[in-house]
Design a protein around this motif. Structure first.
Motif, PDB file in Angstrom:
ATOM      1  N   TYR A   1      -0.061  -7.571  -0.782  1.00 50.92           N
ATOM      2  CA  TYR A   1       1.370  -7.327  -0.552  1.00 50.92           C
ATOM      3  C   TYR A   1       2.215  -8.059  -1.596  1.00 50.92           C
ATOM      4  CZ  TYR A   1       5.922  -7.390   1.754  1.00 50.92           C
ATOM      5  OH  TYR A   1       7.259  -7.253   2.032  1.00 50.92           O
ATOM      6  N   ALA A   2       1.733  -9.233  -2.010  1.00 42.02           N
ATOM      7  CA  ALA A   2       2.491 -10.046  -2.968  1.00 42.02           C
ATOM      8  C   ALA A   2       2.414  -9.515  -4.395  1.00 42.02           C
ATOM      9  CB  ALA A   2       1.994 -11.487  -2.929  1.00 42.02           C
TER      10      ALA A   2
ATOM     11  N   LEU B   1      -0.040  -3.780   9.925  1.00 37.75           N
ATOM     12  CA  LEU B   1      -0.327  -4.958   9.100  1.00 37.75           C
ATOM     13  C   LEU B   1      -1.518  -4.737   8.173  1.00 37.75           C
ATOM     14  CD1 LEU B   1       0.115  -7.782  11.788  1.00 37.75           C
ATOM     15  CD2 LEU B   1       1.798  -6.924  10.160  1.00 37.75           C
TER      16      LEU B   1
ATOM     17  N   ALA C   1      -1.838  -5.333  -5.262  1.00 37.32           N
ATOM     18  CA  ALA C   1      -1.951  -3.874  -5.165  1.00 37.32           C
ATOM     19  C   ALA C   1      -1.413  -3.202  -6.429  1.00 37.32           C
ATOM     20  CB  ALA C   1      -1.207  -3.367  -3.928  1.00 37.32           C
TER      21      ALA C   1
ATOM     22  N   THR D   1      -4.745  -9.386   2.557  1.00 40.26           N
ATOM     23  CA  THR D   1      -3.587  -8.522   2.828  1.00 40.26           C
ATOM     24  C   THR D   1      -2.312  -9.134   2.247  1.00 40.26           C
ATOM     25  OG1 THR D   1      -4.622  -7.712   4.860  1.00 40.26           O
ATOM     26  CG2 THR D   1      -2.250  -7.402   4.641  1.00 40.26           C
ATOM     27  N   LEU D   2      -2.145 -10.436   2.432  1.00 39.05           N
ATOM     28  CA  LEU D   2      -0.958 -11.114   1.907  1.00 39.05           C
ATOM     29  C   LEU D   2      -0.919 -11.077   0.380  1.00 39.05           C
ATOM     30  CD1 LEU D   2      -0.758 -14.224   4.283  1.00 39.05           C
ATOM     31  CD2 LEU D   2       0.744 -12.216   4.265  1.00 39.05           C
TER      32      LEU D   2
ATOM     33  N   TYR E   1      -1.973  -3.082   3.553  1.00 41.85           N
ATOM     34  CA  TYR E   1      -2.290  -3.712   2.271  1.00 41.85           C
ATOM     35  C   TYR E   1      -3.654  -4.418   2.267  1.00 41.85           C
ATOM     36  CZ  TYR E   1       2.400  -2.859   0.485  1.00 41.85           C
ATOM     37  OH  TYR E   1       3.544  -2.258   0.029  1.00 41.85           O
TER      38      TYR E   1
ATOM     39  N   THR F   1      -6.268  -0.453  -1.521  1.00 43.46           N
ATOM     40  CA  THR F   1      -6.102  -0.943  -0.153  1.00 43.46           C
ATOM     41  C   THR F   1      -6.414   0.158   0.854  1.00 43.46           C
ATOM     42  OG1 THR F   1      -3.746  -0.363  -0.102  1.00 43.46           O
ATOM     43  CG2 THR F   1      -4.321  -2.565  -0.919  1.00 43.46           C
TER      44      THR F   1
END
Length: 369
Positions: free
Chosen positions: A197-198, A323, A201, A193-194, A326, A207
């Protein structure tokens, strides 16, 4: 001890529940809905102290195989059929328990069940390869059609997605062998997920998207004779396979813990869990092999552990679902593939041939069919 075990299973069940719901052709949040009230319902009626009830890969595949022939996965009509299927499974299991049909477990052929689960695992794995490659395919259950589609579309593979999938699979295999109690799946969910998000994607990594926040909504299965007749054979299969999966692991754990399992109470507990799931936006559930083993190893002594698991997942639904926006589909696909790979029991086929050739051939015929 129950508190520690309950929180451990919650950490496992959040990513698994979302992944298995996706396998069943449902929105990922459905897996979380099926992991709250059904657990409490089983805790009140079931006889196993450690059985971890919830979404499992095998039942998810059967749900997809049954309902996708009648409606397009993801549509309201499809969700309605899944709720009807859960209702039918619950009624059949609860009725079987009330009229004391638990003795039928003595007549279940282990060779047939093992051959069935091994073959289904291969279909599960092939159905998830599209998420690991980042390609779009149709919803098929035929192993031959799936394999053909994968070969034809392999050239469209998204390399960042493939990299995420391979890294996740490698991590899952490593931790399963070296540190089986480590919550690797949850760690991968957070890390994936991190990374998405960074910026991942933006490189074409798909996602989960929006996950609804809040309590499991009340749902009323839409009854229809035509749909019920079409789903009835699948409901019977889910009853038998789900009961077999639950009773096998619960009897094993109970023998090690010094108490006995009541098959009739197990049927009633599973039936109540599926009835609750049908009326609170879930889908068919049963006791999971891997989660039950971890529950026992983590120290669970009573079904209070299941209640704690349900409370933890309810907290996730109420406060933490944004949360997951992503969360890469490749991470969930890798979790499914890793879990399904453990169902391919080729050693059991070899053992059956050595023990009794008739059982060995029964395994092979079931697997092929």
């Amino acid at each position: 001890a129950d508190l520690a075990a309950g929180l451990t299973i919650a950490v496992m069940l959040v990513p698994q529940g979302m992944a298995y719901a996706m396998l069943a052709g449902l929105p990922p949040v459905t897996g979380l809905y099926a992991s709250v009230l059904p657990l409490i319902a089983y805790a009140l009626l079931g006889s196993s102290r450690q059985l971890a009830v919830g979404p499992v890969a095998m039942i998810s595949l059967l749900v997809f195989a049954s309902c996708s022939t009648l409606a397009q996965p993801g549509t309201p009509a499809y969700v309605s059929l899944v709720l009807l299927l859960a209702l039918m499974v619950g009624v059949l299991q609860l009725t079987a328990g009330l009229v004391r049909l638990g003795f039928l477990i003595n007549f279940f052929s282990h060779a047939v069940i093992s051959g069935f689960t091994s073959a289904a695992a291969i279909v599960i794995i092939l159905s998830q390869i599209k998420h690991l490659l980042g390609i779009s395919l149709g919803n098929e259950q035929s192993v031959f059609v799936l394999a053909g589609d994968l070969l034809r579309h392999a050239g469209k593979t998204n390399l960042p997605t493939l990299s995420v999938g391979i890294l996740c699979l490698a991590a899952l295999v490593f931790f399963r062998r070296k540190y089986p109690r480590f919550p690797c799946a949850m760690l991968l969910v957070v890390a994936g997920t991190l990374l998405a998000y960074a910026g991942l994607a933006g490189l074409g990594v798909r996602t989960v998207g929006d996950v609804p926040r809040g309590l499991p909504p009340l749902s009323v299965p839409q009854w229809g004779m035509a749909a019920a007749r079409a789903l009835f054979p699948y409901a019977l299969v889910i009853v038998f396979v789900g009961f077999m999966e639950s009773i096998s692991v619960s009897k094993y754990i109970a023998a090690r813990s010094g108490y006995k399992i009541d098959p009739d109470r197990e049927l009633m507990g599973l039936g109540a869990a599926n009835l609750v799931s049908a009326f609170f936006s879930g889908y068919p559930v049963t006791g999971g092999l891997s989660r039950t083993a971890v529950n026992y190893q983590a120290g669970a002594r009573t079904q209070l552990a299941a209640v704690i698991t349900a409370a933890a997942i309810l907290l996730v639904l109420v406060a933490l679902t944004p949360l997951f926006f992503y969360l890469p589909n490749a991470v969930l696909g890798a979790i499914i593939v890793a879990a399904a790979a453990g169902l391919i029991d080729y050693r059991e086929a070899i053992h059956l041939f050595r023990l009794k050739k008739t059982d060995g051939w029964m395994f092979c015929v079931t697997f092929a069919c």
